[in-house]
Design a protein around this motif. Sequence first.
Motif, PDB file in Angstrom:
ATOM      1  N   MET A   1      19.173 -48.051  95.807  1.00  0.00           N
ATOM      2  CA  MET A   1      18.302 -48.525  94.759  1.00  0.00           C
ATOM      3  C   MET A   1      18.347 -50.048  94.703  1.00  0.00           C
ATOM      4  O   MET A   1      19.018 -50.681  95.497  1.00  0.00           O
ATOM      5  CB  MET A   1      18.704 -47.909  93.420  1.00  0.00           C
ATOM      6  N   GLU A  91       8.537 -50.435  89.218  1.00  0.00           N
ATOM      7  CA  GLU A  91       8.163 -49.050  89.547  1.00  0.00           C
ATOM      8  C   GLU A  91       8.033 -48.873  91.047  1.00  0.00           C
ATOM      9  O   GLU A  91       8.513 -47.893  91.621  1.00  0.00           O
ATOM     10  CB  GLU A  91       6.824 -48.684  88.888  1.00  0.00           C
ATOM     11  N   ASP A  94      11.399 -48.744  92.723  1.00  0.00           N
ATOM     12  CA  ASP A  94      12.350 -47.824  92.096  1.00  0.00           C
ATOM     13  C   ASP A  94      13.622 -48.544  91.664  1.00  0.00           C
ATOM     14  O   ASP A  94      14.733 -48.237  92.094  1.00  0.00           O
ATOM     15  CB  ASP A  94      12.683 -46.657  93.029  1.00  0.00           C
ATOM     16  N   THR A  95      13.448 -49.513  90.778  1.00  0.00           N
ATOM     17  CA  THR A  95      14.540 -50.345  90.286  1.00  0.00           C
ATOM     18  C   THR A  95      15.530 -49.545  89.447  1.00  0.00           C
ATOM     19  O   THR A  95      15.133 -48.752  88.608  1.00  0.00           O
ATOM     20  CB  THR A  95      13.953 -51.492  89.427  1.00  0.00           C
ATOM     21  N   ARG A  96      16.808 -49.778  89.684  1.00  0.00           N
ATOM     22  CA  ARG A  96      17.854 -49.160  88.853  1.00  0.00           C
ATOM     23  C   ARG A  96      17.971 -49.902  87.524  1.00  0.00           C
ATOM     24  O   ARG A  96      18.065 -49.302  86.468  1.00  0.00           O
ATOM     25  CB  ARG A  96      19.206 -49.206  89.570  1.00  0.00           C
ATOM     26  N   TYR A  97      18.000 -51.240  87.590  1.00  0.00           N
ATOM     27  CA  TYR A  97      18.096 -52.091  86.403  1.00  0.00           C
ATOM     28  C   TYR A  97      17.135 -53.264  86.541  1.00  0.00           C
ATOM     29  O   TYR A  97      16.961 -53.803  87.638  1.00  0.00           O
ATOM     30  CB  TYR A  97      19.503 -52.692  86.239  1.00  0.00           C
ATOM     31  N   GLU A 125      10.477 -48.132  81.985  1.00  0.00           N
ATOM     32  CA  GLU A 125      10.951 -46.746  82.024  1.00  0.00           C
ATOM     33  C   GLU A 125      12.291 -46.661  82.728  1.00  0.00           C
ATOM     34  O   GLU A 125      12.614 -45.630  83.323  1.00  0.00           O
ATOM     35  CB  GLU A 125       9.916 -45.869  82.730  1.00  0.00           C
ATOM     36  N   ARG A 126      13.032 -47.749  82.654  1.00  0.00           N
ATOM     37  CA  ARG A 126      14.363 -47.835  83.261  1.00  0.00           C
ATOM     38  C   ARG A 126      15.185 -48.802  82.441  1.00  0.00           C
ATOM     39  O   ARG A 126      14.631 -49.513  81.607  1.00  0.00           O
ATOM     40  CB  ARG A 126      14.260 -48.266  84.709  1.00  0.00           C
TER      41      ARG A 126
END
Length: 133
Positions: A1, A91, A94-97, A125-126
């Motif tokens: 990620m 998005e 697909d970022t973790r933070y 959304e993360r």
Amino acid sequence: MVVLAAISDADTDEQILAEAVKLADAFDDELHVVHVRSYDSLSDTEQDATDKTVKQQTKAIAAAAVEDVDRSVVPVGLIGQPAAEILEYAEEIDTRYLVIGGQKRSPVGKALFGSTTQKVLLGAERPVVTVMG
């Protein structure tokens, strides 16, 4: 990620990068550093340039910000509405933070002037880590 750090030529950029590096190291994730320019902030000369040229210039700003970072970093330059561009890119990869900076403002100040940080916090959304200046 990926851990995504959004910088903006502000005093908090070093703190944002330090926090993003800690997170990326802790999770053994890639680190992407994003700088976004809004169309409104472009000079007359820059407005005549192509989006590709402006993105390259913006990417160079991100790259310069991470010159002293002792790890692999992907500099990214974007153009558009900062909050929307940051959220879309987060998005896409697909970022973790997300790590962003914030400023203390009164509720009236936020309502009148808006805030990239506020828009990111409300639209993400993360998990978002906010580094306050």
